[in-house]
Design a protein around this motif. Structure first.
Motif, PDB file in Angstrom:
ATOM      1  N   THR A 164      -8.097  -1.516   1.720  1.00  0.00           N
ATOM      2  CA  THR A 164      -7.740  -2.927   1.655  1.00  0.00           C
ATOM      3  C   THR A 164      -7.944  -3.434   0.233  1.00  0.00           C
ATOM      4  OG1 THR A 164      -8.399  -3.282   3.956  1.00  0.00           O
ATOM      5  CG2 THR A 164      -8.162  -5.234   2.560  1.00  0.00           C
ATOM      6  N   TYR A 195       0.821  -1.204   0.000  1.00  0.00           N
ATOM      7  CA  TYR A 195       0.000   0.000   0.000  1.00  0.00           C
ATOM      8  C   TYR A 195       0.861   1.262   0.000  1.00  0.00           C
ATOM      9  CZ  TYR A 195      -3.729  -3.172   1.418  1.00  0.00           C
ATOM     10  OH  TYR A 195      -4.637  -4.200   1.475  1.00  0.00           O
ATOM     11  N   ASP A 198       1.696   4.803   1.532  1.00  0.00           N
ATOM     12  CA  ASP A 198       1.613   5.243   2.924  1.00  0.00           C
ATOM     13  C   ASP A 198       0.337   6.035   3.199  1.00  0.00           C
ATOM     14  OD1 ASP A 198       5.196   5.908   3.310  1.00  0.00           O
ATOM     15  OD2 ASP A 198       4.028   4.058   3.519  1.00  0.00           O
ATOM     16  N   ASN A 202     -12.918   5.311   5.913  1.00  0.00           N
ATOM     17  CA  ASN A 202     -12.459   6.588   6.457  1.00  0.00           C
ATOM     18  C   ASN A 202     -11.927   7.495   5.345  1.00  0.00           C
ATOM     19  OD1 ASN A 202     -11.829   8.564   8.314  1.00  0.00           O
ATOM     20  ND2 ASN A 202      -9.866   7.658   8.875  1.00  0.00           N
ATOM     21  N   LYS A 208      -2.536   3.406   3.912  1.00  0.00           N
ATOM     22  CA  LYS A 208      -2.335   2.285   4.836  1.00  0.00           C
ATOM     23  C   LYS A 208      -3.260   2.416   6.035  1.00  0.00           C
ATOM     24  CE  LYS A 208       2.425   0.889   3.885  1.00  0.00           C
ATOM     25  NZ  LYS A 208       3.832   0.923   4.361  1.00  0.00           N
ATOM     26  N   GLY A 209      -3.895   1.302   6.393  1.00  0.00           N
ATOM     27  CA  GLY A 209      -4.800   1.289   7.526  1.00  0.00           C
ATOM     28  C   GLY A 209      -6.208   1.731   7.184  1.00  0.00           C
ATOM     29  N   ARG A 210      -6.412   2.275   5.982  1.00  0.00           N
ATOM     30  CA  ARG A 210      -7.750   2.711   5.568  1.00  0.00           C
ATOM     31  C   ARG A 210      -8.273   1.923   4.364  1.00  0.00           C
ATOM     32  NH1 ARG A 210      -8.508   7.676   3.592  1.00  0.00           N
ATOM     33  NH2 ARG A 210      -6.389   7.884   2.742  1.00  0.00           N
TER      34      ARG A 210
END
Length: 123
Positions: free
Chosen positions: A69, A60, A62, A85, A65-67
């Motif tokens: 998939t 991913y 940066d 988000n 990332k975390g938001r």
């Protein structure tokens, strides 16, 4: 030849979610690593996410990332991008692309591209 068609874009408020799909046809989908890229207004196309042939390895940018998939269903010849988000800065045309190698962020190694789907995030 691989034909790619994106769908699932639209208008969403900040903090919301969208799931993009990329339907593949032509050659065997599972033979290709896949990627998502985006082009924001007035900017160049940038890497978002990539996935290997079997869906066991992902990468991913940066900024997502975390938001976001990335996933794939080889039985359905479909690539996905779940976006959670969402922020106004995610507003862009999103493209899926196919590569015969694990190209990750190197755009020149992707030989096939879809036409794109618009994602607009309002504040």
């Amino acid at each position: 030849q691989v034909q790619l068609v994106e769908s699932g874009g639209g208008l969403v408020q900040a903090g919301g979610s969208l799931r993009l799909s990329c339907a593949a046809s032509g050659r065997t989908f599972s033979n290709y690593a896949m990627g998502w890229f985006r082009r924001a207004p007035g900017k160049g196309r940038e890497f978002v996410a990539a996935i290997d042939w079997r869906g066991t390895s992902t990468d991913y940018a940066d900024s997502v990332k975390g938001r976001f998939t990335i996933s794939r269903d080889n039985a359905k010849n479909t690539l996905y991008l779940q976006m959670n988000n969402l922020k106004p800065g995610d507003t862009a045309v999103y493209y899926c692309a196919a590569s015969s190698m694990m190209a990750i962020s190197t755009q020149s190694l992707y030989g096939y591209w879809g036409q794109g789907t618009q994602v607009t995030v309002s504040s």
